[in-house]
Design a protein around this motif. Structure first.
Motif, PDB file in Angstrom:
ATOM      1  N   PHE A  46       0.856  -1.192   0.000  1.00  0.00           N
ATOM      2  CA  PHE A  46       0.000   0.000   0.000  1.00  0.00           C
ATOM      3  C   PHE A  46       0.890   1.239   0.000  1.00  0.00           C
ATOM      4  CE2 PHE A  46      -2.423  -3.428   1.789  1.00  0.00           C
ATOM      5  CZ  PHE A  46      -3.683  -3.277   1.220  1.00  0.00           C
ATOM      6  N   VAL A  47       0.674   2.105  -0.982  1.00  0.00           N
ATOM      7  CA  VAL A  47       1.460   3.338  -1.103  1.00  0.00           C
ATOM      8  C   VAL A  47       0.545   4.530  -0.897  1.00  0.00           C
ATOM      9  CG1 VAL A  47       3.026   4.677  -2.550  1.00  0.00           C
ATOM     10  CG2 VAL A  47       2.952   2.190  -2.784  1.00  0.00           C
ATOM     11  N   ASP A  48       0.877   5.339   0.101  1.00  0.00           N
ATOM     12  CA  ASP A  48       0.108   6.553   0.403  1.00  0.00           C
ATOM     13  C   ASP A  48       0.571   7.675  -0.520  1.00  0.00           C
ATOM     14  OD1 ASP A  48      -1.210   8.720   1.420  1.00  0.00           O
ATOM     15  OD2 ASP A  48      -0.134   8.768   3.339  1.00  0.00           O
ATOM     16  N   VAL A  49      -0.304   8.114  -1.400  1.00  0.00           N
ATOM     17  CA  VAL A  49       0.051   9.178  -2.350  1.00  0.00           C
ATOM     18  C   VAL A  49      -0.838  10.401  -2.171  1.00  0.00           C
ATOM     19  CG1 VAL A  49       1.057   7.650  -4.069  1.00  0.00           C
ATOM     20  CG2 VAL A  49      -1.406   8.084  -4.114  1.00  0.00           C
ATOM     21  N   ALA A  50      -1.417  10.540  -0.993  1.00  0.00           N
ATOM     22  CA  ALA A  50      -2.257  11.709  -0.707  1.00  0.00           C
ATOM     23  C   ALA A  50      -1.454  12.988  -0.942  1.00  0.00           C
ATOM     24  CB  ALA A  50      -2.751  11.649   0.730  1.00  0.00           C
ATOM     25  N   ASP A  51      -2.097  13.984  -1.558  1.00  0.00           N
ATOM     26  CA  ASP A  51      -1.505  15.284  -1.878  1.00  0.00           C
ATOM     27  C   ASP A  51      -0.519  15.223  -3.034  1.00  0.00           C
ATOM     28  OD1 ASP A  51      -2.903  16.361   0.309  1.00  0.00           O
ATOM     29  OD2 ASP A  51      -1.240  15.897   1.663  1.00  0.00           O
ATOM     30  N   LEU A  52      -0.270  14.031  -3.558  1.00  0.00           N
ATOM     31  CA  LEU A  52       0.656  13.904  -4.683  1.00  0.00           C
ATOM     32  C   LEU A  52      -0.049  13.529  -5.978  1.00  0.00           C
ATOM     33  CD1 LEU A  52       3.766  12.045  -3.188  1.00  0.00           C
ATOM     34  CD2 LEU A  52       3.714  14.354  -4.135  1.00  0.00           C
ATOM     35  N   LEU A  53      -0.976  12.545  -5.880  1.00  0.00           N
ATOM     36  CA  LEU A  53      -1.696  12.041  -7.044  1.00  0.00           C
ATOM     37  C   LEU A  53      -3.196  12.145  -6.806  1.00  0.00           C
ATOM     38  CD1 LEU A  53       0.446   8.837  -7.755  1.00  0.00           C
ATOM     39  CD2 LEU A  53       0.681  11.116  -8.784  1.00  0.00           C
ATOM     40  N   PRO A  54      -3.997  12.076  -7.859  1.00  0.00           N
ATOM     41  CA  PRO A  54      -5.452  12.222  -7.693  1.00  0.00           C
ATOM     42  C   PRO A  54      -6.067  11.212  -6.726  1.00  0.00           C
ATOM     43  CG  PRO A  54      -4.844  12.393  -9.999  1.00  0.00           C
ATOM     44  CD  PRO A  54      -3.617  11.976  -9.278  1.00  0.00           C
ATOM     45  N   CYS A  55      -5.524   9.992  -6.695  1.00  0.00           N
ATOM     46  CA  CYS A  55      -6.047   8.979  -5.780  1.00  0.00           C
ATOM     47  C   CYS A  55      -5.338   9.096  -4.435  1.00  0.00           C
ATOM     48  CB  CYS A  55      -5.859   7.583  -6.356  1.00  0.00           C
ATOM     49  SG  CYS A  55      -4.167   7.233  -6.849  1.00  0.00           S
ATOM     50  N   GLY A  56      -5.985   8.660  -3.361  1.00  0.00           N
ATOM     51  CA  GLY A  56      -5.384   8.784  -2.033  1.00  0.00           C
ATOM     52  C   GLY A  56      -4.328   7.747  -1.748  1.00  0.00           C
ATOM     53  N   SER A  57      -4.496   6.544  -2.312  1.00  0.00           N
ATOM     54  CA  SER A  57      -3.521   5.476  -2.104  1.00  0.00           C
ATOM     55  C   SER A  57      -3.579   4.518  -3.281  1.00  0.00           C
ATOM     56  CB  SER A  57      -3.792   4.724  -0.800  1.00  0.00           C
ATOM     57  OG  SER A  57      -5.043   4.060  -0.859  1.00  0.00           O
ATOM     58  N   VAL A  58      -2.517   3.699  -3.388  1.00  0.00           N
ATOM     59  CA  VAL A  58      -2.406   2.736  -4.488  1.00  0.00           C
ATOM     60  C   VAL A  58      -2.032   1.391  -3.890  1.00  0.00           C
ATOM     61  CG1 VAL A  58      -0.947   2.058  -6.432  1.00  0.00           C
ATOM     62  CG2 VAL A  58      -1.835   4.380  -6.310  1.00  0.00           C
ATOM     63  N   VAL A  59      -2.597   0.316  -4.471  1.00  0.00           N
ATOM     64  CA  VAL A  59      -2.280  -1.038  -4.038  1.00  0.00           C
ATOM     65  C   VAL A  59      -1.520  -1.740  -5.154  1.00  0.00           C
ATOM     66  CG1 VAL A  59      -3.180  -3.253  -3.240  1.00  0.00           C
ATOM     67  CG2 VAL A  59      -4.350  -1.120  -2.609  1.00  0.00           C
ATOM     68  N   ILE A  60      -0.366  -2.312  -4.806  1.00  0.00           N
ATOM     69  CA  ILE A  60       0.493  -2.996  -5.775  1.00  0.00           C
ATOM     70  C   ILE A  60       0.642  -4.451  -5.360  1.00  0.00           C
ATOM     71  CG2 ILE A  60       2.855  -3.129  -6.698  1.00  0.00           C
ATOM     72  CD1 ILE A  60       3.050  -0.100  -6.218  1.00  0.00           C
ATOM     73  N   GLU A  61       0.575  -5.361  -6.336  1.00  0.00           N
ATOM     74  CA  GLU A  61       0.787  -6.771  -6.057  1.00  0.00           C
ATOM     75  C   GLU A  61       2.279  -7.007  -5.790  1.00  0.00           C
ATOM     76  OE1 GLU A  61      -1.387  -9.186  -5.740  1.00  0.00           O
ATOM     77  OE2 GLU A  61      -3.101  -7.854  -6.156  1.00  0.00           O
ATOM     78  N   ALA A  62       2.581  -7.550  -4.621  1.00  0.00           N
ATOM     79  CA  ALA A  62       3.977  -7.754  -4.239  1.00  0.00           C
ATOM     80  C   ALA A  62       4.693  -8.684  -5.216  1.00  0.00           C
ATOM     81  CB  ALA A  62       4.062  -8.302  -2.815  1.00  0.00           C
ATOM     82  N   ALA A  63       4.017  -9.735  -5.670  1.00  0.00           N
ATOM     83  CA  ALA A  63       4.649 -10.704  -6.572  1.00  0.00           C
ATOM     84  C   ALA A  63       5.104 -10.036  -7.857  1.00  0.00           C
ATOM     85  CB  ALA A  63       3.684 -11.840  -6.874  1.00  0.00           C
ATOM     86  N   ARG A  64       4.298  -9.124  -8.379  1.00  0.00           N
ATOM     87  CA  ARG A  64       4.690  -8.429  -9.611  1.00  0.00           C
ATOM     88  C   ARG A  64       5.908  -7.542  -9.357  1.00  0.00           C
ATOM     89  NH1 ARG A  64       1.720  -3.703 -13.024  1.00  0.00           N
ATOM     90  NH2 ARG A  64       3.034  -3.873 -14.884  1.00  0.00           N
ATOM     91  N   LEU A  65       5.913  -6.862  -8.224  1.00  0.00           N
ATOM     92  CA  LEU A  65       7.053  -6.019  -7.876  1.00  0.00           C
ATOM     93  C   LEU A  65       8.331  -6.850  -7.799  1.00  0.00           C
ATOM     94  CD1 LEU A  65       8.489  -3.462  -6.835  1.00  0.00           C
ATOM     95  CD2 LEU A  65       7.636  -4.030  -4.543  1.00  0.00           C
ATOM     96  N   TYR A  66       8.257  -8.006  -7.148  1.00  0.00           N
ATOM     97  CA  TYR A  66       9.445  -8.851  -6.992  1.00  0.00           C
ATOM     98  C   TYR A  66       9.947  -9.368  -8.341  1.00  0.00           C
ATOM     99  CZ  TYR A  66       7.889  -8.829  -2.110  1.00  0.00           C
ATOM    100  OH  TYR A  66       7.486  -8.458  -0.859  1.00  0.00           O
ATOM    101  N   ASP A  67       9.001  -9.697  -9.228  1.00  0.00           N
ATOM    102  CA  ASP A  67       9.401 -10.163 -10.560  1.00  0.00           C
ATOM    103  C   ASP A  67      10.171  -9.080 -11.315  1.00  0.00           C
ATOM    104  OD1 ASP A  67       8.299 -12.640 -10.193  1.00  0.00           O
ATOM    105  OD2 ASP A  67       6.427 -12.193 -11.248  1.00  0.00           O
ATOM    106  N   ILE A  68       9.700  -7.839 -11.208  1.00  0.00           N
ATOM    107  CA  ILE A  68      10.359  -6.738 -11.908  1.00  0.00           C
ATOM    108  C   ILE A  68      11.716  -6.433 -11.278  1.00  0.00           C
ATOM    109  CG2 ILE A  68      10.171  -4.273 -12.458  1.00  0.00           C
ATOM    110  CD1 ILE A  68       7.140  -4.634 -12.558  1.00  0.00           C
ATOM    111  N   ALA A  69      11.827  -6.642  -9.966  1.00  0.00           N
ATOM    112  CA  ALA A  69      13.076  -6.342  -9.254  1.00  0.00           C
ATOM    113  C   ALA A  69      14.128  -7.434  -9.418  1.00  0.00           C
ATOM    114  CB  ALA A  69      12.787  -6.133  -7.765  1.00  0.00           C
ATOM    115  N   THR A  70      13.709  -8.621  -9.818  1.00  0.00           N
ATOM    116  CA  THR A  70      14.635  -9.765  -9.887  1.00  0.00           C
ATOM    117  C   THR A  70      15.871  -9.511 -10.741  1.00  0.00           C
ATOM    118  OG1 THR A  70      12.947 -11.417  -9.354  1.00  0.00           O
ATOM    119  CG2 THR A  70      14.847 -12.170 -10.641  1.00  0.00           C
TER     120      THR A  70
END
Length: 514
Positions: free
Chosen positions: A262-286
């Protein structure tokens, strides 16, 4: 009071020497007590604020990392990534370290007064250039610290490992070395350090100057913008910097069991927060993590040149994980697959280097450290009476060598030009012809008047092209000293006419004429 200070990309950690113990120092912050000082800075009408006081208000210009901003920059060059501030790299680093000293005196759990001398052992990445080593020492001294010495970060971590694993230092132990895997916020280092006879010698090292937690932050930021339907060009540089900082805070909540981020983007982006799938993040970071493992394989291959059998697991104490980014799940997952039971996470990964530095600063600890040049250093010279340019490797990388004190090298020659222009270069490797390969760090030019008639000339640059056959009788001697802290001093003498100039590389200015 003696301290070990790890001036890192994301955080600065301090450990104290106290009666044979090495506690990590705690600091007051707006959120309570913390065992580190953030490496951030923010710009306000009243000046620069550092650490936890740096604003997270998106409207306020921030610098996410003082150390990242000055990495690869000459001491007197302006800071990158923060055009609003007209400060050199040395000035900014000095101001940040003055803040560290002030926090130690006024808002830490140490009992220290403003007048108490603070003696410190400090560190740099193993593959740091001489320029970075000079800048680090000079900034600490200007900030009011007394620098006892400078170690390579993996060496300090190995000292901390040995302190926590006393059995590896017994004479009966088959353990001969430890491999340190150090991933911080901005850099990656891996190094093999000898444990024999408590003489901590750097045997081999590899590193990537710009790979660390900041790269994972950027991956999270890209996924966040994708989820929010916002393109990167729509954000100002300052908004991007604030987004990266929010992503770092979110990243540090991840555990091996996490499925979502969960990423808090309040005051930065139109949405208040964003949810990212951890597995996808790890695949990209590999792929990033795989780069570090490839370097470790190369490191193990180098050990045979130092009498170590990398295939004998009994000689390896551990693959020791230190640094603020080693607990990122994508890192630990791949390392466990590769090194299995040899993998060992430091008790305090973010503080291991600082604790090792404090142990090295303790005169009663019985620790003996021997460091050697970790990069090749040389100068481009003229050959064939000035018609060709060749690289002269003056001080060569000597990992695993038994060195005592400084390394001294000399060159003697007779000039063919009125003025010598010395173009110094550091590099990670040399090819079969002794020419520089890999990453290069060029230095500014040093000008020396070979012609005695130009001794008082203030415009040596315009005389550089001049050939002067009449100087064949002048004998020039260059003396180079690679000090125990990794700083290089150069003394150039016209022995025939009796004058000389001295330089500290990093300053790139003469210290005077003798």
């Amino acid at each position: 009071m003696r301290l070990g200070i790890d001036f890192g990309t994301t955080r600065t950690v301090v450990a104290a020497v106290h009666r044979g113990r090495y506690p990590v120092v705690s600091f007051e912050s707006p959120d309570g007590f913390s065992d580190y000082l953030p490496g951030m800075a923010s710009l306000h009408p009243g000046g620069i604020r550092f650490g936890a006081e740096a604003s997270r208000d998106p409207s306020v210009p921030i610098l996410r990392s003082v150390k990242a901003a000055i990495t690869g920059v000459a001491p007197d060059e302006p800071v990158r990534g923060w055009p609003a501030v007209d400060m050199s790299a040395l000035q900014l680093t000095t101001e940040y370290l003055r803040f560290v000293r002030q926090m130690l005196v006024e808002r830490s759990n140490l009992e220290v007064s403003p007048l108490d001398p603070l003696e410190v052992m400090v560190a740099v990445p193993a593959n740091a250039s001489t320029r970075q080593r000079y800048l680090t020492i000079e900034a600490f001294q200007r900030a009011g610290f007394q620098v006892l010495g400078l170690l390579n970060e993996p060496t300090a971590a190995a000292i901390e490992y040995a302190k926590n694993s006393l059995g590896v230092l017994s004479r009966r132990s088959p353990k001969r070395y430890v491999v340190v895997y150090d991933m911080g916020g901005g850099t990656f280092d891996t190094a093999a350090v000898s444990l024999v006879d408590r003489r901590f010698e750097l045997l081999a090292s590899e590193g990537i100057a710009r790979l660390g937690g900041n790269d994972f932050d950027a991956l999270i930021a890209d996924l966040t913008l994708e989820a929010a339907g916002v393109a990167r060009p729509e954000l100002s540089d300052n908004a991007w910097a604030h987004l990266l900082e929010r992503c770092r805070l979110a990243k540090e909540t991840l555990t091996p069991a996490s499925r979502k981020l969960f990423v808090d983007v309040a005051d930065l982006l139109p949405c208040g927060s964003v949810v990212i799938e951890a597995a996808r993040l790890y695949d990209i970071a590999t792929p990033l993590v795989e780069q570090t493992i490839e370097l470790m394989d190369r490191l193990f291959g180098e050990l045979v040149h130092h009498g170590v059998d990398p295939g004998n697991s009994r000689e390896l104490g551990a693959v020791y994980l230190v640094g603020g980014s080693v607990q990122f799940p994508a890192v630990t997952r791949l390392l466990k697959q590769r090194f299995k039971r040899k993998l060992l996470l430091a008790p305090q990964p973010h503080a291991a280097t600082a604790v090792g530095l404090a142990i090295a600063a303790d005169a009663d600890a019985g620790v003996y450290v021997r460091e050697a040049p970790t990069r090749h250093f040389g100068v481009w010279r003229e050959a064939e009476a000035g018609r060709e340019k060749i690289f002269d490797p003056i001080i060569q990388k000597r990992l695993g060598a038994s060195l005592e004190g400084s390394v001294i090298a000399q060159r003697t020659y007779r000039p063919v030009h009125s003025v010598g222009r010395l173009r110094f270069v550091e590099c990670g490797g040399l090819d079969d012809a002794a020419q520089p390969t890999g990453d290069l760090t060029p230095w500014g030019n040093v000008l020396f008047p070979y012609d005695p008639a130009l001794l008082d000339c203030s415009e040596l640059e315009r005389h550089c092209p001049e050939r002067n056959e009449g100087l064949a009788s002048e004998e020039i001697v260059e003396t180079y000293e690679y000090g125990v802290t990794g700083v290089i001093r150069v003394h150039i003498e016209n022995r025939t006419s009796g004058y000389s100039r001295s330089y500290v590389l990093g300053e790139c200015v003469g210290e005077g004429v003798a």
